[in-house]
Scaffold this active site. Structure first.
Site, PDB file in Angstrom:
ATOM      1  N   GLY A  15       0.742  -1.255   0.000  1.00  0.00           N
ATOM      2  CA  GLY A  15       0.000   0.000   0.000  1.00  0.00           C
ATOM      3  C   GLY A  15       0.769   1.300   0.000  1.00  0.00           C
ATOM      4  O   GLY A  15       0.152   2.346  -0.201  1.00  0.00           O
ATOM      5  N   GLY A  69       2.986   2.522  -2.142  1.00  0.00           N
ATOM      6  CA  GLY A  69       3.517   2.944  -3.446  1.00  0.00           C
ATOM      7  C   GLY A  69       2.880   4.223  -3.978  1.00  0.00           C
ATOM      8  O   GLY A  69       1.713   4.524  -3.700  1.00  0.00           O
ATOM      9  N   CYS A 109      -0.079   3.447  -6.120  1.00  0.00           N
ATOM     10  CA  CYS A 109      -0.844   2.332  -5.563  1.00  0.00           C
ATOM     11  C   CYS A 109      -2.138   2.855  -4.963  1.00  0.00           C
ATOM     12  O   CYS A 109      -2.140   3.890  -4.302  1.00  0.00           O
ATOM     13  CB  CYS A 109       0.019   1.711  -4.472  1.00  0.00           C
ATOM     14  SG  CYS A 109      -0.878   0.632  -3.395  1.00  0.00           S
TER      15      CYS A 109
HETATM   16  P1  5GP Z   1       6.997   3.760  -5.240  1.00  0.00           P
HETATM   17  O1  5GP Z   1       8.481   3.680  -5.165  1.00  0.00           O
HETATM   18  O2  5GP Z   1       6.517   4.303  -6.554  1.00  0.00           O
HETATM   19  O3  5GP Z   1       6.394   4.486  -4.075  1.00  0.00           O
HETATM   20  O4  5GP Z   1       6.453   2.259  -5.121  1.00  0.00           O
HETATM   21  C1  5GP Z   1       6.810   1.255  -6.042  1.00  0.00           C
HETATM   22  C2  5GP Z   1       6.093  -0.022  -5.685  1.00  0.00           C
HETATM   23  O5  5GP Z   1       4.671   0.135  -5.774  1.00  0.00           O
HETATM   24  C3  5GP Z   1       6.354  -1.196  -6.608  1.00  0.00           C
HETATM   25  O6  5GP Z   1       7.611  -1.776  -6.422  1.00  0.00           O
HETATM   26  C4  5GP Z   1       5.201  -2.124  -6.255  1.00  0.00           C
HETATM   27  O7  5GP Z   1       5.450  -2.874  -5.090  1.00  0.00           O
HETATM   28  C5  5GP Z   1       4.082  -1.152  -5.957  1.00  0.00           C
HETATM   29  N1  5GP Z   1       3.139  -1.076  -7.079  1.00  0.00           N
HETATM   30  C6  5GP Z   1       3.420  -0.935  -8.389  1.00  0.00           C
HETATM   31  N2  5GP Z   1       2.280  -0.892  -9.121  1.00  0.00           N
HETATM   32  C7  5GP Z   1       1.270  -1.025  -8.258  1.00  0.00           C
HETATM   33  C8  5GP Z   1      -0.154  -1.068  -8.408  1.00  0.00           C
HETATM   34  O8  5GP Z   1      -0.714  -0.930  -9.485  1.00  0.00           O
HETATM   35  N3  5GP Z   1      -0.865  -1.268  -7.272  1.00  0.00           N
HETATM   36  C9  5GP Z   1      -0.275  -1.403  -6.050  1.00  0.00           C
HETATM   37  N4  5GP Z   1      -1.050  -1.641  -5.003  1.00  0.00           N
HETATM   38  N5  5GP Z   1       1.054  -1.325  -5.878  1.00  0.00           N
HETATM   39  C10 5GP Z   1       1.802  -1.145  -6.966  1.00  0.00           C
END
Ligand code: 5GP
Length: 345
Positions: free
Chosen positions: A181, A183, A186
């Site tokens: 959660g 991300g 996300c």
């Molecule tokens: P960020 O660095 O952008 O905050 O987080 C990256 C992470 O978000 C990814 O490695 C993956 O675990 C998560 N993530 C990527 N795409 C999605 C999505 O469509 N839904 C959700 N719940 N998490 C995602």
């Protein structure tokens, strides 16, 4: 129903307290780490920062750019075998420790994984990635992967609690990916109400993993270099980045030009955009759990890398840690109700 009353913290709830330090310059700080992984016994050396296995982040181009800095890429799972073959002929041999082949848990995914490793046995890392790492099917897939690939380093996730980290390590994972959660693209917390504040997830999961000789990756929620320092300070062995590495030349996706300004598309792997691209749309029994955004083009990723590494080196000098490994021992978090001054932002 039960309520846990312990406060769980995210990156924005803390700062790192400065400590006396004998370091004279950021240049004295080493960000490289060496790990010997539990099941595969493989020894790895590098800077433990990773690009996420998203098709607008973890591309072959990103993998080459990061490997030049001894940083890691979980390469997204949507490349064809032919694309893998072309990529493997285009890289120097000493880049190989810095890539993982990503996979889901379907029969088809397993078949493709076997093909890639049969053609390219020199590849070392497998990243088994599902949104919900709490399912028995996922645990069984990890056990099966360990049996098929005894000498490969297996990354498995995502989970956020110590007992599930232990279960995955005991099932054959060398490294467990932590984060549900947080991300940037996300929407799981919005759509489901499920999640765990990332800093507490790291602290609790690192404790569980290290007790068994495993490692963890903090995955998601870093939006500034200081968040990576907090993640390492909390006990993360690796930190995975999506949003912070998106929008670059190397991030894949189209460059969009509008009114003289440049943008790149970035989207979650469970977004409607990704599902339309890879599985023909959002199935009628589910909701998308990811956003699609356009972000201003950030240019070459090397400038961002320098900004991130420079920030972490500076954290290390503030707390007197000559090596990244020592950052967690030198970290005291203070709980806060303010972060940066936003007058001019
Ligand atoms: P960020 O660095 O952008 O905050 O987080 C990256 C992470 O978000 C990814 O490695 C993956 O675990 C998560 N993530 C990527 N795409 C999605 C999505 O469509 N839904 C959700 N719940 N998490 C995602």
């Amino acid at each position: 129903m039960r309520i846990e009353n312990d406060i769980k913290l995210g990156f924005k709830d803390v700062m790192i307290r400065p400590k006396r330090s004998t370091l004279k310059s950021r240049s004295q700080v080493s960000l490289e780490r060496t790990f010997k992984f539990l099941h595969s016994s493989y020894v790895w050396n590098g800077i433990p920062i990773m690009a996420a296995n998203m098709d607008t982040v973890g591309t072959f181009e990103m993998a080459k750019a990061l490997a030049a800095h001894k940083m890691f890429t979980a390469i997204h799972k949507h490349y064809s075998i032919d694309e893998w073959n072309a990529f493997m002929t285009s890289i120097p041999q000493d880049y190989i420790p810095y890539f993982a082949v990503s996979t889901g848990t379907s029969e088809q995914d397993n078949e493709k994984l076997r093909t890639i490793f049969t053609i390219h046995p020199q590849l070392r890392f497998i990243c088994i990635d599902v949104a919900n790492g709490y399912s028995q099917h996922f645990v069984d897939f990890v056990k099966n992967a360990r049996a098929q690939f005894p000498d490969k380093v297996i990354i498995a996730g995502n989970v956020v609690t110590g007992e599930m980290v232990e279960e995955l390590i005991l099932s054959g994972a060398d490294i467990v990916k932590v984060g549900i959660g947080p991300g940037s693209v996300c929407t799981t917390r919005v759509k489901t109400g499920v999640g765990y504040p990332q800093l507490s997830a790291i602290i609790e999961c690192a404790d569980a993993a290290h007790g068994l000789g495993g490692q963890i990756i903090s995955d998601g929620g870093c939006s500034i270099p200081g968040d990576l320092s907090k993640a390492f300070g909390a006990g993360a062995d690796f930190v995975m980045l999506g949003g912070m590495l998106s929008g670059h030349q190397e991030s894949g996706g189209e460059l969009i030009e509008r009114n003289g300004e440049k943008f790149k598309q970035f989207y979650g792997m469970s977004s409607k955009t990704a599902m339309e691209k890879y599985v023909g749309g959002v199935a009628n029994y589910r909701a998308s759990e990811g956003k699609t955004v356009e972000i201003p083009f950030k240019g070459d990723v090397s400038d961002t890398i320098q900004d991130i590494l420079g920030g972490i080196r500076s954290t290390c000098t503030y707390v007197g840690a000559p090596r990244l490994k020592e950052l967690t021992k030198r970290t005291t978090f203070i709980r806060v109700s303010e972060q940066e001054n936003k007058v001019y932002s």
